[in-house]
Design a protein around this motif. Structure first.
Motif, PDB file in Angstrom:
ATOM      1  N   ASN A 200      60.133  80.815  77.337  1.00 20.00           N
ATOM      2  CA  ASN A 200      59.686  81.776  76.321  1.00 20.00           C
ATOM      3  C   ASN A 200      58.494  81.233  75.517  1.00 20.00           C
ATOM      4  O   ASN A 200      57.595  81.986  75.143  1.00 20.00           O
ATOM      5  N   VAL A 201      58.475  79.931  75.280  1.00 20.12           N
ATOM      6  CA  VAL A 201      57.334  79.321  74.594  1.00 20.12           C
ATOM      7  C   VAL A 201      56.089  79.416  75.475  1.00 20.12           C
ATOM      8  O   VAL A 201      55.001  79.791  75.010  1.00 20.12           O
ATOM      9  N   LEU A 202      56.233  79.081  76.745  1.00 18.44           N
ATOM     10  CA  LEU A 202      55.099  79.146  77.663  1.00 18.44           C
ATOM     11  C   LEU A 202      54.591  80.576  77.791  1.00 18.44           C
ATOM     12  O   LEU A 202      53.374  80.813  77.825  1.00 18.44           O
ATOM     13  N   ALA A 203      55.512  81.533  77.847  1.00 22.23           N
ATOM     14  CA  ALA A 203      55.119  82.936  77.968  1.00 22.23           C
ATOM     15  C   ALA A 203      54.328  83.391  76.747  1.00 22.23           C
ATOM     16  O   ALA A 203      53.329  84.106  76.869  1.00 22.23           O
ATOM     17  N   ILE A 204      54.755  82.987  75.562  1.00 19.00           N
ATOM     18  CA  ILE A 204      54.045  83.367  74.338  1.00 19.00           C
ATOM     19  C   ILE A 204      52.625  82.809  74.347  1.00 19.00           C
ATOM     20  O   ILE A 204      51.662  83.496  73.998  1.00 19.00           O
ATOM     21  N   LEU A 205      52.473  81.550  74.755  1.00 23.39           N
ATOM     22  CA  LEU A 205      51.138  80.949  74.821  1.00 23.39           C
ATOM     23  C   LEU A 205      50.254  81.653  75.844  1.00 23.39           C
ATOM     24  O   LEU A 205      49.074  81.922  75.583  1.00 23.39           O
ATOM     25  N   PHE A 206      50.818  81.968  76.992  1.00 24.05           N
ATOM     26  CA  PHE A 206      50.047  82.645  78.040  1.00 24.05           C
ATOM     27  C   PHE A 206      49.685  84.067  77.624  1.00 24.05           C
ATOM     28  O   PHE A 206      48.588  84.557  77.938  1.00 24.05           O
ATOM     29  N   MET A 207      50.592  84.749  76.939  1.00 26.59           N
ATOM     30  CA  MET A 207      50.305  86.110  76.481  1.00 26.59           C
ATOM     31  C   MET A 207      49.121  86.130  75.526  1.00 26.59           C
ATOM     32  O   MET A 207      48.206  86.951  75.657  1.00 26.59           O
ATOM     33  N   ALA A 208      49.134  85.212  74.562  1.00 27.26           N
ATOM     34  CA  ALA A 208      48.031  85.146  73.605  1.00 27.26           C
ATOM     35  C   ALA A 208      46.734  84.745  74.298  1.00 27.26           C
ATOM     36  O   ALA A 208      45.662  85.303  74.015  1.00 27.26           O
ATOM     37  N   ALA A 209      46.808  83.776  75.209  1.00 22.48           N
ATOM     38  CA  ALA A 209      45.608  83.290  75.890  1.00 22.48           C
ATOM     39  C   ALA A 209      45.004  84.360  76.786  1.00 22.48           C
ATOM     40  O   ALA A 209      43.781  84.577  76.787  1.00 22.48           O
TER      41      ALA A 209
ATOM     42  N   GLU B   4      59.359  95.864  79.637  1.00 16.40           N
ATOM     43  CA  GLU B   4      60.681  95.366  80.010  1.00 16.40           C
ATOM     44  C   GLU B   4      60.586  94.042  80.757  1.00 16.40           C
ATOM     45  O   GLU B   4      61.396  93.130  80.539  1.00 16.40           O
ATOM     46  N   GLU B   5      59.635  93.929  81.651  1.00 15.78           N
ATOM     47  CA  GLU B   5      59.469  92.685  82.413  1.00 15.78           C
ATOM     48  C   GLU B   5      59.082  91.534  81.486  1.00 15.78           C
ATOM     49  O   GLU B   5      59.546  90.400  81.664  1.00 15.78           O
ATOM     50  N   SER B   6      58.244  91.820  80.500  1.00 20.29           N
ATOM     51  CA  SER B   6      57.863  90.782  79.538  1.00 20.29           C
ATOM     52  C   SER B   6      59.073  90.302  78.752  1.00 20.29           C
ATOM     53  O   SER B   6      59.248  89.098  78.517  1.00 20.29           O
ATOM     54  N   LYS B   7      59.912  91.239  78.329  1.00 23.64           N
ATOM     55  CA  LYS B   7      61.110  90.870  77.589  1.00 23.64           C
ATOM     56  C   LYS B   7      62.048  90.029  78.453  1.00 23.64           C
ATOM     57  O   LYS B   7      62.687  89.102  77.967  1.00 23.64           O
ATOM     58  N   GLN B   8      62.121  90.362  79.737  1.00 16.35           N
ATOM     59  CA  GLN B   8      62.968  89.578  80.645  1.00 16.35           C
ATOM     60  C   GLN B   8      62.477  88.140  80.742  1.00 16.35           C
ATOM     61  O   GLN B   8      63.264  87.193  80.700  1.00 16.35           O
ATOM     62  N   ILE B   9      61.171  87.979  80.871  1.00 14.86           N
ATOM     63  CA  ILE B   9      60.609  86.635  80.974  1.00 14.86           C
ATOM     64  C   ILE B   9      60.861  85.859  79.686  1.00 14.86           C
ATOM     65  O   ILE B   9      61.241  84.682  79.708  1.00 14.86           O
ATOM     66  N   LEU B  10      60.654  86.505  78.533  1.00 14.29           N
ATOM     67  CA  LEU B  10      60.893  85.845  77.256  1.00 14.29           C
ATOM     68  C   LEU B  10      62.354  85.473  77.072  1.00 14.29           C
ATOM     69  O   LEU B  10      62.680  84.521  76.358  1.00 14.29           O
ATOM     70  N   ALA B  11      63.240  86.222  77.723  1.00 13.23           N
ATOM     71  CA  ALA B  11      64.664  85.937  77.635  1.00 13.23           C
ATOM     72  C   ALA B  11      65.124  84.927  78.682  1.00 13.23           C
ATOM     73  O   ALA B  11      66.305  84.609  78.762  1.00 13.23           O
ATOM     74  N   GLY B  12      64.176  84.432  79.500  1.00 11.67           N
ATOM     75  CA  GLY B  12      64.510  83.445  80.510  1.00 11.67           C
ATOM     76  C   GLY B  12      65.027  84.031  81.803  1.00 11.67           C
ATOM     77  O   GLY B  12      65.548  83.308  82.658  1.00 11.67           O
TER      78      GLY B  12
ATOM     79  N   LEU C  84      49.477  91.718  77.907  1.00 15.09           N
ATOM     80  CA  LEU C  84      50.565  90.837  77.481  1.00 15.09           C
ATOM     81  C   LEU C  84      51.545  90.602  78.627  1.00 15.09           C
ATOM     82  O   LEU C  84      52.058  89.489  78.802  1.00 15.09           O
ATOM     83  N   SER C  85      51.803  91.638  79.401  1.00 11.08           N
ATOM     84  CA  SER C  85      52.714  91.502  80.542  1.00 11.08           C
ATOM     85  C   SER C  85      52.131  90.594  81.618  1.00 11.08           C
ATOM     86  O   SER C  85      52.850  89.791  82.216  1.00 11.08           O
ATOM     87  N   VAL C  86      50.832  90.733  81.860  1.00  9.22           N
ATOM     88  CA  VAL C  86      50.181  89.838  82.837  1.00  9.22           C
ATOM     89  C   VAL C  86      50.307  88.397  82.374  1.00  9.22           C
ATOM     90  O   VAL C  86      50.622  87.496  83.166  1.00  9.22           O
ATOM     91  N   GLY C  87      50.064  88.158  81.079  1.00  6.56           N
ATOM     92  CA  GLY C  87      50.189  86.810  80.551  1.00  6.56           C
ATOM     93  C   GLY C  87      51.581  86.244  80.744  1.00  6.56           C
ATOM     94  O   GLY C  87      51.754  85.094  81.164  1.00  6.56           O
ATOM     95  N   ALA C  88      52.602  87.054  80.455  1.00  5.47           N
ATOM     96  CA  ALA C  88      53.987  86.603  80.642  1.00  5.47           C
ATOM     97  C   ALA C  88      54.267  86.325  82.113  1.00  5.47           C
ATOM     98  O   ALA C  88      54.946  85.343  82.460  1.00  5.47           O
ATOM     99  N   GLY C  89      53.747  87.195  83.000  1.00  4.20           N
ATOM    100  CA  GLY C  89      53.966  86.992  84.438  1.00  4.20           C
ATOM    101  C   GLY C  89      53.309  85.732  84.952  1.00  4.20           C
ATOM    102  O   GLY C  89      53.895  84.992  85.754  1.00  4.20           O
ATOM    103  N   LEU C  90      52.095  85.460  84.485  1.00  5.17           N
ATOM    104  CA  LEU C  90      51.411  84.226  84.901  1.00  5.17           C
ATOM    105  C   LEU C  90      52.152  82.998  84.379  1.00  5.17           C
ATOM    106  O   LEU C  90      52.199  81.954  85.049  1.00  5.17           O
ATOM    107  N   ALA C  91      52.731  83.107  83.188  1.00  6.74           N
ATOM    108  CA  ALA C  91      53.525  81.993  82.654  1.00  6.74           C
ATOM    109  C   ALA C  91      54.703  81.691  83.562  1.00  6.74           C
ATOM    110  O   ALA C  91      55.024  80.515  83.821  1.00  6.74           O
TER     111      ALA C  91
END
Length: 396
Positions: free
Chosen positions: A320-329, A260-268, A300-307
């Motif tokens: 959301n773009v930054l979060a996607i890059l951080f999640m993959a990285a 849920e937190e990851s989705k929130q970050i992706l949604a701005g 994936l959630s840690v990556g979104a949080g760090l983004a």
């Protein structure tokens, strides 16, 4: 497993909302109970389950394999995963589905021992595909991480099993994109600094995570290591208490998968600034505690949080773009499987416009991670299960 995991997390969230300090008692108790049950009745179910499947593919003896991928082990994995999420563990279901999928295929092919390595590979790949509704990621996981090679004779089996798993998952849960659909792209010029930033932060944080988990799993030196090995349930209780403290420090956001937190970050939408760092710590504590649970979703959630933490440094890049890059990285930094990480994130967000920067950030993060943790986490942990046992020739 997905439905049970969701129900368990929902039950914990309802209890925590009513009694905010309940995790201080419930989480340590639940960790201790899960560790005791795992050690007493389902030994081999600890952790994500992916190292166990890797080890089972290498073992030559059928009985030794069955101790890691039996149907009894699969039942225990599902049960204890639900228990862990129900008490606030920072864990995911995607790793355990690999062990469960492999256990099912092992049971189906018990009378054809010579086919077992291929069957285990197919079951593991199907587990990833079904968990994320990401068939390409399942296939790539089998190629890149599980086998480090791809035999022609296994290809049809893996493809057929992944397709069957995907269709079954869609029949139960419906056709969905794990994190919704993202359509933004990364413009040329300065925004590409986000790729480098994600690679550096994700690779370093992911490598540090893997290094810590491997160190504790292999045994700390000295009296502390001896004490942890002699008292695994007590150690799990301590880890549970620390996870509860992390939850209180981060406003209750670090419990569960972090979906849920990851989705929130992706949604701005905003999340507490402490979410990323404390989610990293809580996931590491859960992983070393010895209770069953995966690290894919939490990673994936840690990556979104760090983004979200580093977003102010590159304000021109959409969050959301930054979060996607951080999640993959970050995921690539943890598992050191860049192609699998890139394809998982790409399929989960359906943002094909970002596939090139996603791949670059994942590959660079994996290389950075190797400087901190030379061996991938799953392969290092798999060696623990094969130590002193007869193994078949290891594929390279």
């Amino acid at each position: 497993m997905a439905l049970l995991a969701d129900k368990a997390q929902l039950a914990f969230a309802i209890m925590r909302e009513r009694y905010p300090y309940l995790p201080v008692v419930l989480t340590p108790f639940g960790f201790g109970l899960s560790a005791w049950l795992a050690n007493r009745f389902f030994d081999g179910s600890q952790g994500s389950g992916i190292p166990q499947v890797m080890a089972a593919r290498r073992l030559a003896d059928q009985e030794e394999r069955s101790r890691l991928v039996s149907l009894r082990m699969a039942f225990g994995k599902i049960l204890l995963l639900g228990l862990g999420l129900g008490v606030g563990a920072s864990a995911g279901r995607e790793g355990p589905t690999v062990q469960v999928g492999a256990a099912i295929m092992f049971a189906l092919g018990r009378f054809a021992p010579h086919r077992q390595p291929g069957l285990l590979l197919a079951g593991a790949s199907a587990g990833v595909a079904a968990a994320f509704n990401a068939p390409l990621a399942g296939i790539m996981f089998g190629i890149e991480e599980m086998s480090r090679s791809f035999e022609v004779r296994s290809s049809v089996l893996v493809l057929a099993t992944v397709i069957a798993a995907g269709l079954t998952s869609q029949a139960v849960l419906g056709n969905y994109t794990y994190f919704g659909v993202a359509t933004d792209s990364l413009g040329w010029g300065w925004p590409w600094l986000a790729v480098g930033l994600a690679a550096i932060v994700g690779g370093a944080a992911g490598g540090a995570f893997s290094r810590c988990v491997i160190l504790f799993s292999m045994g700390l030196p000295g009296r502390i290591g001896v004490a942890i090995k002699a008292h695994p349930v007590s150690f799990a209780v301590i880890c549970g208490l620390l996870v509860a403290v992390c939850g209180l420090m981060a406003g209750g956001t670090i419990f569960g998968t972090g979906y849920e937190e990851s989705k929130q970050i992706l949604a701005g939408q905003a999340v507490p600034a402490a979410f990323g760092p404390f989610k990293w710590l809580a996931t590491m504590l859960t992983a070393i505690s010895g209770i069953p649970g995966g690290i894919f979703s939490p990673s994936l959630s840690v990556g979104a949080g760090l983004a979200a933490n580093f977003a102010p440094l590159i304000p021109q890049v959409p969050i959301n773009v930054l979060a996607i890059l951080f999640m993959a990285a970050y995921l690539a930094g943890v598992v050191q499987a860049p192609l699998t990480s890139a394809i998982i994130v790409s399929e989960m967000t359906a943002d094909h416009a970002l596939i090139l920067p996603i791949m670059i950030s994942a590959l660079a993060a994996s290389l950075i991670s190797k400087t901190i943790c030379p061996e991938g986490i799953y392969h290092a942990l798999a060696d623990k299960f094969t130590r002193g046992k007869t193994v078949i020739e290891r594929q390279t």
